[in-house]
Design an enzyme around this catalytic site. Structure first.
Site, PDB file in Angstrom:
ATOM      1  N   THR A  13       0.714  -1.272   0.096  1.00 43.47           N
ATOM      2  CA  THR A  13      -0.028  -0.019  -0.157  1.00 43.47           C
ATOM      3  C   THR A  13       0.900   1.253  -0.042  1.00 43.47           C
ATOM      4  OG1 THR A  13      -1.918  -1.290   1.209  1.00 43.47           O
ATOM      5  CG2 THR A  13      -1.958   1.119   1.285  1.00 43.47           C
ATOM      6  N   SER A  58       2.410  -8.028  -0.613  1.00 39.15           N
ATOM      7  CA  SER A  58       3.099  -8.885  -0.044  1.00 39.15           C
ATOM      8  C   SER A  58       2.350 -10.226   0.185  1.00 39.15           C
ATOM      9  CB  SER A  58       3.209  -8.028   1.378  1.00 39.15           C
ATOM     10  OG  SER A  58       2.197  -8.415   2.346  1.00 39.15           O
ATOM     11  N   SER A  59       1.302 -10.478  -0.164  1.00 38.92           N
ATOM     12  CA  SER A  59       0.893 -12.004  -0.072  1.00 38.92           C
ATOM     13  C   SER A  59       1.413 -12.569  -1.192  1.00 38.92           C
ATOM     14  CB  SER A  59      -0.603 -11.927  -0.227  1.00 38.92           C
ATOM     15  OG  SER A  59      -1.322 -11.180  -1.340  1.00 38.92           O
ATOM     16  N   THR A  89       2.062  -4.546   4.264  1.00 40.69           N
ATOM     17  CA  THR A  89       1.757  -4.889   5.651  1.00 40.69           C
ATOM     18  C   THR A  89       1.601  -6.428   6.075  1.00 40.69           C
ATOM     19  OG1 THR A  89      -0.369  -4.137   6.010  1.00 40.69           O
ATOM     20  CG2 THR A  89       1.288  -2.419   6.460  1.00 40.69           C
ATOM     21  N   GLN A 274      -1.563 -20.684  20.355  1.00 40.84           N
ATOM     22  CA  GLN A 274      -2.558 -19.628  19.824  1.00 40.84           C
ATOM     23  C   GLN A 274      -2.867 -18.323  20.532  1.00 40.84           C
ATOM     24  OE1 GLN A 274      -6.378 -22.039  19.245  1.00 40.84           O
ATOM     25  NE2 GLN A 274      -5.296 -23.511  17.955  1.00 40.84           N
ATOM     26  N   CYS A 275      -2.020 -18.320  21.622  1.00 43.96           N
ATOM     27  CA  CYS A 275      -2.089 -17.118  22.500  1.00 43.96           C
ATOM     28  C   CYS A 275      -1.243 -16.059  21.809  1.00 43.96           C
ATOM     29  CB  CYS A 275      -1.793 -17.402  23.947  1.00 43.96           C
ATOM     30  SG  CYS A 275      -3.172 -18.204  24.753  1.00 43.96           S
TER      31      CYS A 275
HETATM   32  N1  ASP Z   1      -2.119  -6.214   0.665  1.00 45.88           N
HETATM   33  C1  ASP Z   1      -1.109  -5.056   1.238  1.00 45.88           C
HETATM   34  C2  ASP Z   1       0.099  -5.976   1.014  1.00 45.88           C
HETATM   35  O1  ASP Z   1       0.532  -6.432   2.178  1.00 45.88           O
HETATM   36  C3  ASP Z   1      -1.472  -4.503   2.501  1.00 45.88           C
HETATM   37  C4  ASP Z   1      -0.795  -3.495   2.609  1.00 45.88           C
HETATM   38  O2  ASP Z   1       0.443  -3.101   2.223  1.00 45.88           O
HETATM   39  O3  ASP Z   1      -1.042  -2.817   3.779  1.00 45.88           O
HETATM   40  O4  ASP Z   1       1.047  -5.826   0.264  1.00 45.88           O
END
Ligand code: ASP
Length: 339
Positions: A13, A58-59, A89, A274-275
């Site tokens: 982003t 980033s995915s 992010t 998981q915590c």
């Molecule tokens: N989907 C975006 C990413 O991780 C979200 C971001 O940049 O905040 O590439």
């Protein structure tokens, strides 16, 4: 003295702007970053931009992209005083963790940042994250870098990369480091918790180790989950089980039989919680005894992101003579609290 920073732009982003006509987000030419944030000129540093050919959400990032970033840093290590990585992010905590294991003997800052709103947005958090991230990436005292590790700077906080997780898709304060103190905070001044900063062992030279095994699987257990799903995992060399609380799982012979079978076929079983905060503690409850019986490895207070990338880095890594089970509990970059 003007410090030199290599700015590695991967996407996310932070590198987008809103098309006010259509309302959708689109990447802008990152070479123009200086016109978007003219304040960069005011900082006491020289910046060179090294963009990815194609900005990525980033995915879409994984070991190949982590290795590419590590190579940019390795190839330019002597030429620059610090490194700032602009990153989406969503998987930033994974990249930060992976780089923490790959970049050995680091003595310069490697800071990752991004933003929740695009840089061109009126209410954007990108400018602050970017400018202060750059500040941290170029901060030296008595000719020594203040930060000598991989860290995430986000919303006024500097956090150890390998201790971090993204906990909010909404708020600017998107990252937590629940089991380790904040490394620094920016207010009117840039503050540090000096005793929390990592220092590599003196005899460890800087080196990049790119090793990342693909044979790691992460599995979150849930009430009612059929353990039979874990019966046939032929290519899995490390199974990371994310279990309840301080390390409990439904206590049945069936669970034990299935996990024992995996162990017999050579799969390492790592247990994380998981915590969000706290640690795995085998033996605290009867319902953790299965893990001791089958010889599982405790992930103690590691984040899932850190445990995954650490397992990828350690499994089958020819650098190490010790076994995976001996190495995994050790701290390599301050990612885990050692007893
Ligand atoms: N989907 C975006 C990413 O991780 C979200 C971001 O940049 O905040 O590439």
């Amino acid at each position: 003295m003007k410090r030199k920073v290599l700015l590695i732009y991967t996407g996310g982003t932070i590198g987008m702007e809103k098309d006010y006509g259509t309302g959708s987000l689109k990447p802008f030419n990152f070479e123009n970053i200086f016109s978007k944030i003219p304040e960069i000129q005011l900082l006491e540093c020289e910046v060179r931009v090294q963009p990815f050919d194609q900005p990525l959400d980033s995915s879409d990032m994984g070991p190949k992209e982590w290795q590419r970033i590590a190579k940019y840093i390795g190839d330019n290590y002597e030429l620059y005083d610090g490194f700032l990585i602009l990153h989406g992010t969503d998987t930033m905590a994974y990249t930060a963790s992976a780089l923490s294991f790959m970049l050995k003997g680091l003595r310069k800052p490697v800071i990752l940042t991004g933003s929740q709103l695009p840089i061109g947005d009126l209410r954007t958090d990108a400018k602050e994250n970017f400018l202060t991230g750059l500040n941290y990436a170029s901060l030296y005292e008595a000719d020594q870098a203040v930060v000598q590790e991989v860290a995430i700077y986000f919303e006024y906080k500097l956090l150890r990369g390998s201790r971090t997780l993204k906990h909010s898709a909404e708020y600017f304060d998107a990252y937590l480091s629940p089991n380790y103190p904040i490394l620094g905070q920016s207010g009117v001044h840039l503050h540090f918790t000096k005793e929390a900063l990592y220092r590599a062992p003196k005899d460890q030279p800087f080196e990049v180790d790119y090793h990342m095994s693909p044979s790691v699987l992460f599995w979150r257990v849930f009430p009612g989950m059929s353990m039979a799903h874990l019966r046939a995992l032929p290519n899995v060399k490390v199974l990371i089980l994310q279990v309840y609380g301080s390390g409990t799982i439904s206590n049945s012979e069936h669970t034990e039989r299935i996990l024992q079978k995996l162990r017999d076929q050579g799969t390492e079983v790592v247990v994380v919680s998981q915590c969000v905060s706290g640690a795995i503690s085998f033996g605290k409850y009867e319902n953790s005894s299965v893990f001791t019986k089958i010889g599982a490895i405790s992930g103690t207070d590691m984040t899932a992101e850190s445990a995954i990338t650490k397992a990828m880095h350690l499994m089958d890594n020819p650098r190490y003579r010790e076994s995976f089970a001996e190495n995994f509990p050790k701290s390599f970059c301050g990612e885990v609290s050692e007893n």
